[in-house]
Design a protein around this motif. Structure first.
Motif, PDB file in Angstrom:
ATOM      1  N   ALA A  91       0.848  -1.200   0.000  1.00 36.41           N
ATOM      2  CA  ALA A  91       0.000   0.000   0.000  1.00 36.41           C
ATOM      3  C   ALA A  91       0.881   1.247   0.000  1.00 36.41           C
ATOM      4  CB  ALA A  91      -0.899   0.000   1.222  1.00 36.41           C
ATOM      5  N   PRO A  92       0.452   2.300  -0.720  1.00 40.01           N
ATOM      6  CA  PRO A  92       1.174   3.574  -0.631  1.00 40.01           C
ATOM      7  C   PRO A  92       0.901   4.208   0.739  1.00 40.01           C
ATOM      8  CG  PRO A  92      -0.828   3.868  -1.905  1.00 40.01           C
ATOM      9  CD  PRO A  92      -0.731   2.393  -1.585  1.00 40.01           C
ATOM     10  N   PRO A  93       1.644   5.257   1.109  1.00 39.08           N
ATOM     11  CA  PRO A  93       1.450   5.858   2.442  1.00 39.08           C
ATOM     12  C   PRO A  93       0.164   6.652   2.605  1.00 39.08           C
ATOM     13  CG  PRO A  93       3.234   6.964   1.242  1.00 39.08           C
ATOM     14  CD  PRO A  93       2.796   5.815   0.396  1.00 39.08           C
ATOM     15  N   TYR A  94      -0.583   6.828   1.528  1.00 39.96           N
ATOM     16  CA  TYR A  94      -1.773   7.696   1.511  1.00 39.96           C
ATOM     17  C   TYR A  94      -2.812   7.301   2.564  1.00 39.96           C
ATOM     18  CZ  TYR A  94      -5.966   9.869  -0.640  1.00 39.96           C
ATOM     19  OH  TYR A  94      -7.114  10.576  -0.892  1.00 39.96           O
ATOM     20  N   GLY A  95      -3.311   6.058   2.502  1.00 41.83           N
ATOM     21  CA  GLY A  95      -4.386   5.635   3.406  1.00 41.83           C
ATOM     22  C   GLY A  95      -3.969   5.671   4.868  1.00 41.83           C
ATOM     23  N   ALA A  96      -2.773   5.158   5.149  1.00 44.49           N
ATOM     24  CA  ALA A  96      -2.284   5.149   6.539  1.00 44.49           C
ATOM     25  C   ALA A  96      -2.092   6.581   7.040  1.00 44.49           C
ATOM     26  CB  ALA A  96      -0.977   4.366   6.628  1.00 44.49           C
ATOM     27  N   GLY A  97      -1.600   7.451   6.152  1.00 46.30           N
ATOM     28  CA  GLY A  97      -1.395   8.848   6.547  1.00 46.30           C
ATOM     29  C   GLY A  97      -2.701   9.535   6.888  1.00 46.30           C
ATOM     30  N   LEU A  98      -3.741   9.250   6.130  1.00 49.90           N
ATOM     31  CA  LEU A  98      -5.050   9.829   6.430  1.00 49.90           C
ATOM     32  C   LEU A  98      -5.640   9.233   7.706  1.00 49.90           C
ATOM     33  CD1 LEU A  98      -6.728  10.142   2.919  1.00 49.90           C
ATOM     34  CD2 LEU A  98      -6.100  12.003   4.455  1.00 49.90           C
ATOM     35  N   ASN A  99      -5.513   7.918   7.854  1.00 47.56           N
ATOM     36  CA  ASN A  99      -6.088   7.261   9.039  1.00 47.56           C
ATOM     37  C   ASN A  99      -5.445   7.724  10.340  1.00 47.56           C
ATOM     38  OD1 ASN A  99      -8.114   5.815   7.752  1.00 47.56           O
ATOM     39  ND2 ASN A  99      -6.747   4.136   7.236  1.00 47.56           N
ATOM     40  N   LYS A 100      -4.197   8.176  10.263  1.00 43.70           N
ATOM     41  CA  LYS A 100      -3.532   8.724  11.465  1.00 43.70           C
ATOM     42  C   LYS A 100      -4.224   9.982  11.964  1.00 43.70           C
ATOM     43  CE  LYS A 100       1.204   7.230  10.633  1.00 43.70           C
ATOM     44  NZ  LYS A 100       2.474   7.666  10.024  1.00 43.70           N
ATOM     45  N   GLN A 101      -4.986  10.626  11.080  1.00 44.30           N
ATOM     46  CA  GLN A 101      -5.665  11.874  11.453  1.00 44.30           C
ATOM     47  C   GLN A 101      -6.962  11.625  12.226  1.00 44.30           C
ATOM     48  OE1 GLN A 101      -4.025  14.761  10.769  1.00 44.30           O
ATOM     49  NE2 GLN A 101      -2.492  13.334   9.971  1.00 44.30           N
ATOM     50  N   ILE A 102      -7.420  10.385  12.271  1.00 48.17           N
ATOM     51  CA  ILE A 102      -8.695  10.090  12.941  1.00 48.17           C
ATOM     52  C   ILE A 102      -8.507  10.192  14.451  1.00 48.17           C
ATOM     53  CG2 ILE A 102     -10.492   8.363  13.356  1.00 48.17           C
ATOM     54  CD1 ILE A 102      -9.980   7.296  10.540  1.00 48.17           C
ATOM     55  N   ARG A 103      -9.249  11.097  15.058  1.00 44.05           N
ATOM     56  CA  ARG A 103      -9.170  11.291  16.514  1.00 44.05           C
ATOM     57  C   ARG A 103      -9.904  10.152  17.218  1.00 44.05           C
ATOM     58  NH1 ARG A 103     -11.473  17.314  16.073  1.00 44.05           N
ATOM     59  NH2 ARG A 103     -12.711  16.145  14.546  1.00 44.05           N
ATOM     60  N   PRO A 104      -9.382   9.689  18.367  1.00 42.47           N
ATOM     61  CA  PRO A 104      -9.934   8.468  18.977  1.00 42.47           C
ATOM     62  C   PRO A 104     -11.262   8.652  19.717  1.00 42.47           C
ATOM     63  CG  PRO A 104      -8.078   9.282  20.278  1.00 42.47           C
ATOM     64  CD  PRO A 104      -8.161  10.143  19.050  1.00 42.47           C
ATOM     65  N   GLN A 105     -11.566   9.860  20.156  1.00 46.60           N
ATOM     66  CA  GLN A 105     -12.762  10.067  20.982  1.00 46.60           C
ATOM     67  C   GLN A 105     -13.959  10.438  20.113  1.00 46.60           C
ATOM     68  OE1 GLN A 105     -12.603   9.362  24.260  1.00 46.60           O
ATOM     69  NE2 GLN A 105     -10.451   8.871  23.856  1.00 46.60           N
ATOM     70  N   GLU A 106     -15.131   9.931  20.511  1.00 41.26           N
ATOM     71  CA  GLU A 106     -16.374  10.325  19.841  1.00 41.26           C
ATOM     72  C   GLU A 106     -16.835  11.680  20.378  1.00 41.26           C
ATOM     73  OE1 GLU A 106     -17.277   8.850  17.348  1.00 41.26           O
ATOM     74  OE2 GLU A 106     -16.718   6.742  17.531  1.00 41.26           O
ATOM     75  N   ALA A 187       1.617  15.209  -2.461  1.00 37.20           N
ATOM     76  CA  ALA A 187       2.466  16.248  -3.058  1.00 37.20           C
ATOM     77  C   ALA A 187       3.713  15.660  -3.716  1.00 37.20           C
ATOM     78  CB  ALA A 187       2.849  17.275  -2.003  1.00 37.20           C
ATOM     79  N   THR A 188       4.234  14.580  -3.144  1.00 37.18           N
ATOM     80  CA  THR A 188       5.384  13.901  -3.726  1.00 37.18           C
ATOM     81  C   THR A 188       4.899  12.589  -4.327  1.00 37.18           C
ATOM     82  OG1 THR A 188       6.826  14.841  -2.035  1.00 37.18           O
ATOM     83  CG2 THR A 188       7.682  12.958  -3.259  1.00 37.18           C
ATOM     84  N   LEU A 189       5.151  12.388  -5.608  1.00 38.25           N
ATOM     85  CA  LEU A 189       4.688  11.182  -6.291  1.00 38.25           C
ATOM     86  C   LEU A 189       5.356   9.949  -5.703  1.00 38.25           C
ATOM     87  CD1 LEU A 189       2.918  10.218  -8.701  1.00 38.25           C
ATOM     88  CD2 LEU A 189       5.003  10.269 -10.078  1.00 38.25           C
ATOM     89  N   HIS A 190       4.544   8.990  -5.278  1.00 32.40           N
ATOM     90  CA  HIS A 190       5.061   7.723  -4.743  1.00 32.40           C
ATOM     91  C   HIS A 190       5.732   6.959  -5.883  1.00 32.40           C
ATOM     92  CE1 HIS A 190       5.275   4.493  -1.852  1.00 32.40           C
ATOM     93  NE2 HIS A 190       4.593   3.674  -2.622  1.00 32.40           N
ATOM     94  N   PRO A 191       6.887   6.333  -5.650  1.00 34.70           N
ATOM     95  CA  PRO A 191       7.591   5.664  -6.753  1.00 34.70           C
ATOM     96  C   PRO A 191       6.844   4.468  -7.344  1.00 34.70           C
ATOM     97  CG  PRO A 191       8.703   5.259  -4.654  1.00 34.70           C
ATOM     98  CD  PRO A 191       7.661   6.298  -4.406  1.00 34.70           C
ATOM     99  N   GLU A 192       5.955   3.866  -6.557  1.00 36.27           N
ATOM    100  CA  GLU A 192       5.207   2.709  -7.063  1.00 36.27           C
ATOM    101  C   GLU A 192       3.830   3.187  -7.530  1.00 36.27           C
ATOM    102  OE1 GLU A 192       5.182   0.127  -3.701  1.00 36.27           O
ATOM    103  OE2 GLU A 192       7.224  -0.593  -4.078  1.00 36.27           O
ATOM    104  N   PRO A 193       3.447   2.875  -8.787  1.00 35.42           N
ATOM    105  CA  PRO A 193       2.165   3.361  -9.315  1.00 35.42           C
ATOM    106  C   PRO A 193       0.979   2.776  -8.567  1.00 35.42           C
ATOM    107  CG  PRO A 193       3.187   1.780 -10.825  1.00 35.42           C
ATOM    108  CD  PRO A 193       4.181   2.048  -9.749  1.00 35.42           C
ATOM    109  N   ARG A 194       0.114   3.643  -8.100  1.00 32.89           N
ATOM    110  CA  ARG A 194      -1.098   3.258  -7.387  1.00 32.89           C
ATOM    111  C   ARG A 194      -2.193   4.274  -7.728  1.00 32.89           C
ATOM    112  NH1 ARG A 194       1.991  -0.380  -6.756  1.00 32.89           N
ATOM    113  NH2 ARG A 194       2.662  -1.391  -4.815  1.00 32.89           N
ATOM    114  N   ILE A 195      -3.449   3.895  -7.480  1.00 31.04           N
ATOM    115  CA  ILE A 195      -4.555   4.846  -7.668  1.00 31.04           C
ATOM    116  C   ILE A 195      -4.335   6.074  -6.780  1.00 31.04           C
ATOM    117  CG2 ILE A 195      -7.039   5.248  -7.338  1.00 31.04           C
ATOM    118  CD1 ILE A 195      -6.675   3.482  -9.704  1.00 31.04           C
ATOM    119  N   HIS A 196      -3.884   5.835  -5.551  1.00 29.23           N
ATOM    120  CA  HIS A 196      -3.628   6.942  -4.613  1.00 29.23           C
ATOM    121  C   HIS A 196      -2.134   7.011  -4.290  1.00 29.23           C
ATOM    122  CE1 HIS A 196      -7.914   5.809  -3.739  1.00 29.23           C
ATOM    123  NE2 HIS A 196      -8.027   7.076  -4.019  1.00 29.23           N
ATOM    124  N   SER A 197      -1.329   7.334  -5.314  1.00 29.49           N
ATOM    125  CA  SER A 197       0.120   7.427  -5.070  1.00 29.49           C
ATOM    126  C   SER A 197       0.617   8.830  -5.372  1.00 29.49           C
ATOM    127  CB  SER A 197       0.864   6.415  -5.930  1.00 29.49           C
ATOM    128  OG  SER A 197       0.637   6.632  -7.298  1.00 29.49           O
TER     129      SER A 197
END
Length: 197
Positions: A91-106, A187-197
């Motif tokens: 997986a490219p870093p995109y999904g994990a990077g976004l998921n890190k932004q999810i705050r834990p409290q409701e 902003a920086t193109l991931h070296p491995e081609p992906r839909i979200h790279s």
């Protein structure tokens, strides 16, 4: 659609560099697309399990999960026709990077989950549109064109759900923050081609 065309909710358009990279690696992009559809269905299902008493959410995300699984099947049929075996892809870093932004409290967790899902769908809509416009393979171009409306509808549904369960001003402010992060991740193109790279 050309690179540089603005899509609602996205801060920055996809670069020409991504279009060139994707077109030079269509088999990998198609395989990654299969993974993306499966993950999108999984996200919708997980949210239904986490918030089973939110009736509108459950109904809306049931429809999204079903549609994502239909797309998963369609992509897999194309892979089979083209002799591209199903298999894992890093997986490219995109999904994990976004998921890190999810705050834990409701209720922040629900809001962030919905907005991040919406941003991913918006980016998918944009990039499938670019593939539809630029892909030299006419069968693939038609396929991507056919999926664009679904992706646009999906990101609209996630936005509506966010504003159903949260104040619109709060949603808009948080979307602004998350959309900035989303653009920075690409902003920086991931070296491995992906839909979200």
């Amino acid at each position: 659609m050309t690179a540089g065309t603005p899509i609602k909710f996205l801060k920055q358009p996809t670069s020409e560099a991504w279009v060139k990279q994707a077109l030079a690696n269509l088999n990998t992009i198609l395989l990654d697309h299969s993974h993306c559809e499966r993950k999108a269905a999984g996200v919708a299902i997980n949210l239904m399990f986490r918030y089973p008493s939110n009736t509108k959410l459950v109904r809306s995300l049931t429809a999204i999960a079903q549609e994502e699984l239909e797309h998963f099947d369609q992509v897999n049929q194309l892979l089979e026709q083209r002799g591209i075996p199903l298999g894992p892809l890093a997986a490219p870093p995109y999904g994990a990077g976004l998921n890190k932004q999810i705050r834990p409290q409701e209720p922040d967790r629900l809001l962030d989950s919905l907005l991040i899902s919406g941003l991913i769908e918006a980016r998918s809509h944009e990039r499938l549109g670019l593939l539809a416009s630029h892909c030299p393979d006419q069968e693939l171009a038609r396929f991507y064109r056919g999926l664009m409306a679904s992706e646009a509808r999906h990101y609209g549904i996630y936005w509506v759900l966010a504003t159903t369960y949260h104040d619109r001003d709060v949603v808009s402010q948080r979307l602004e923050e998350l959309a900035t992060v989303e653009s920075e991740l690409l902003a920086t193109l991931h070296p491995e081609p992906r839909i979200h790279s």
